[in-house]
Write an enzyme that holds these catalytic residues in place. Structure first.
Site, PDB file in Angstrom:
ATOM      1  N   LEU A   5       6.742   3.068   1.485  1.00 45.93           N
ATOM      2  CA  LEU A   5       7.626   1.913   1.657  1.00 45.93           C
ATOM      3  C   LEU A   5       8.708   2.166   2.700  1.00 45.93           C
ATOM      4  O   LEU A   5       9.209   3.282   2.845  1.00 45.93           O
ATOM      5  CB  LEU A   5       8.280   1.573   0.314  1.00 45.93           C
ATOM      6  N   HIS A   6       9.068   1.102   3.401  1.00 43.97           N
ATOM      7  CA  HIS A   6      10.156   1.143   4.374  1.00 43.97           C
ATOM      8  C   HIS A   6      11.015  -0.097   4.163  1.00 43.97           C
ATOM      9  O   HIS A   6      10.744  -0.914   3.271  1.00 43.97           O
ATOM     10  CB  HIS A   6       9.616   1.230   5.803  1.00 43.97           C
ATOM     11  N   GLU A   7      12.023  -0.236   5.011  1.00 42.90           N
ATOM     12  CA  GLU A   7      12.988  -1.325   4.856  1.00 42.90           C
ATOM     13  C   GLU A   7      12.300  -2.705   4.825  1.00 42.90           C
ATOM     14  O   GLU A   7      12.773  -3.621   4.150  1.00 42.90           O
ATOM     15  CB  GLU A   7      14.009  -1.222   6.009  1.00 42.90           C
ATOM     16  N   GLY A   8      11.179  -2.841   5.550  1.00 44.49           N
ATOM     17  CA  GLY A   8      10.453  -4.118   5.524  1.00 44.49           C
ATOM     18  C   GLY A   8       9.998  -4.455   4.102  1.00 44.49           C
ATOM     19  O   GLY A   8      10.201  -5.574   3.616  1.00 44.49           O
ATOM     20  N   HIS A   9       9.405  -3.463   3.415  1.00 44.83           N
ATOM     21  CA  HIS A   9       8.975  -3.699   2.029  1.00 44.83           C
ATOM     22  C   HIS A   9      10.177  -4.003   1.141  1.00 44.83           C
ATOM     23  O   HIS A   9      10.109  -4.858   0.256  1.00 44.83           O
ATOM     24  CB  HIS A   9       8.281  -2.458   1.454  1.00 44.83           C
ATOM     25  N   MET A  16       0.851  -1.190   0.000  1.00 49.57           N
ATOM     26  CA  MET A  16       0.000   0.000   0.000  1.00 49.57           C
ATOM     27  C   MET A  16       0.890   1.243   0.000  1.00 49.57           C
ATOM     28  O   MET A  16       0.455   2.337   0.365  1.00 49.57           O
ATOM     29  CB  MET A  16      -0.940  -0.017   1.205  1.00 49.57           C
ATOM     30  N   GLN A  65     -10.306  -2.805   2.496  1.00 48.02           N
ATOM     31  CA  GLN A  65      -9.794  -3.438   3.714  1.00 48.02           C
ATOM     32  C   GLN A  65      -9.798  -2.482   4.914  1.00 48.02           C
ATOM     33  O   GLN A  65      -9.300  -2.823   5.976  1.00 48.02           O
ATOM     34  CB  GLN A  65      -8.412  -4.039   3.485  1.00 48.02           C
ATOM     35  N   ARG A  84       2.513   2.593   9.505  1.00 45.64           N
ATOM     36  CA  ARG A  84       1.715   3.283  10.516  1.00 45.64           C
ATOM     37  C   ARG A  84       2.559   3.779  11.700  1.00 45.64           C
ATOM     38  O   ARG A  84       2.052   4.529  12.529  1.00 45.64           O
ATOM     39  CB  ARG A  84       0.583   2.383  11.010  1.00 45.64           C
ATOM     40  N   ASP A 132       2.623  -9.075   9.180  1.00 46.34           N
ATOM     41  CA  ASP A 132       1.174  -9.276   9.069  1.00 46.34           C
ATOM     42  C   ASP A 132       0.928 -10.783   9.062  1.00 46.34           C
ATOM     43  O   ASP A 132       0.544 -11.371   8.038  1.00 46.34           O
ATOM     44  CB  ASP A 132       0.657  -8.612   7.794  1.00 46.34           C
TER      45      ASP A 132
HETATM   46  O1  PAF Z   1      -0.051  -5.886   3.544  1.00 45.21           O
HETATM   47  C1  PAF Z   1      -0.506  -4.944   2.867  1.00 45.21           C
HETATM   48  O2  PAF Z   1       0.134  -3.893   2.696  1.00 45.21           O
HETATM   49  C2  PAF Z   1      -1.895  -5.051   2.247  1.00 45.21           C
HETATM   50  O3  PAF Z   1      -2.764  -5.719   3.090  1.00 45.21           O
HETATM   51  C3  PAF Z   1      -1.867  -5.704   0.856  1.00 45.21           C
HETATM   52  C4  PAF Z   1      -1.395  -7.152   0.911  1.00 45.21           C
HETATM   53  C5  PAF Z   1      -0.964  -4.900  -0.075  1.00 45.21           C
HETATM   54  C6  PAF Z   1      -3.290  -5.700   0.253  1.00 45.21           C
HETATM   55  O4  PAF Z   1      -3.770  -4.421   0.103  1.00 45.21           O
END
Ligand code: PAF
Length: 286
Positions: free
Chosen positions: A33-37, A30, A61, A187, A150
């Site tokens: 972005l941070h180091e996790g992504h 979504m 969501q 967040r 997550d």
């Molecule tokens: O983990 C997330 O950032 C979101 O839940 C995802 C998997 C991109 C779906 O919108």
């Protein structure tokens, strides 16, 4: 790096890549972005020929009382970070294209979504599984990478892929943490300096649980949860949403730890709702 905004262009390119015999690695995000992504992008990069990162804040969501509008966005920084990690394609569709007028189709995984985050965010996982299915159909990945942070989402998506025979391999990458243990999250931006100082308590609670299970041989979930809860006693501004110990197959709470479990918690800290988890096997030594 290509930036693709339309579903048709993305889907057509995915078909061409497939015909050329190229494997596609996919990291749905979504944004912000941070180091996790970035660790997820690296995991995809290591295994596939072409890496696609989607950036899309998925409205379905979020419940009406949640932070959809406030959710942090910074496309230009995301673009640079993706480019630096060797991303080949950013797919960033528009709301109106993903959910056109009259949109009526949802994907729902039952049971695994009832506890933990599903209890306080009843519509959340239906939105996640719907958008992830749509993105899989558009990007056509061979592998897709999700973060262990997550943890329930990862278990739900694995189950969905298995149940619906989706032709994609799901990889779950370890949680990336700040030096004090706080799990990286978009967040975390909501935290004030004071709240940020207390936030590593989530990981401290998980490490305590790990010690109780693996070193002290405690098997009672109630005893472990009680000791974890004690850590949050009298900490101003932190409100526990849940602390729970669930079986990793069923995502149902267990009273005794006899097989692989996920110990998970969610805590409201000011405007943020922080989540974290660890997976434990009771017979694994630390
Ligand atoms: O983990 C997330 O950032 C979101 O839940 C995802 C998997 C991109 C779906 O919108």
């Amino acid at each position: 790096m290509k930036i693709i905004k339309t579903i048709d262009e993305m889907q057509n390119l995915a078909k061409v890549l497939k015909r050329e015999g190229k494997s596609i690695g996919f990291v749905p995000t979504m944004g912000y972005l941070h180091e996790g992504h970035l660790s997820l992008i690296r995991a995809a990069r290591a295994k596939t020929d072409v890496v696609v990162v989607s950036i899309y804040v998925n409205p379905t969501q979020f419940s009406p009382n949640e932070d959809l509008d406030a959710y942090p966005r910074d496309f230009e920084t995301d673009r640079i970070l993706c480019e630096n990690e060797g991303t080949d394609i950013i797919f960033c569709p528009r709301d109106g294209d993903m959910y056109h007028d009259g949109y009526s189709t949802y994907v729902e995984v039952e049971n695994l979504t009832k506890h933990l985050c599903g209890a306080s965010r009843p519509e959340h996982f239906r939105g996640v599984t719907t958008i992830v299915t749509k993105l899989f159909n558009i990007v056509m990945p061979d592998i897709a990478v999700f973060g262990q942070k997550d943890g329930q989402q990862a278990l739900v998506i694995k189950r969905m892929v298995d149940d619906l025979n989706l032709p994609v391999e799901i990889i779950v990458s370890p949680t990336v943490r700040e030096s004090d243990g706080l799990a990286m999250s978009s967040r975390n931006k909501y935290l004030t300096p004071e709240q940020r100082k207390n936030s590593p308590l989530l990981y401290k609670a998980l490490k305590l649980a790990e010690k109780l299970v693996l070193k002290d041989g405690v098997r009672s979930s109630a005893e472990i949860i009680d000791k974890m809860l004690n850590l949050f006693h009298n900490i101003p501004g932190m409100k526990i949403d849940y602390i729970s110990i669930v079986d990793t197959n069923s995502v149902q709470p267990v009273s005794e730890i006899n097989s692989e479990v996920m110990i998970a918690l969610a805590v409201f800290v000011g405007a943020a709702r922080l989540i974290d988890n660890i997976i434990l096997k009771p017979d694994k030594e630390v």
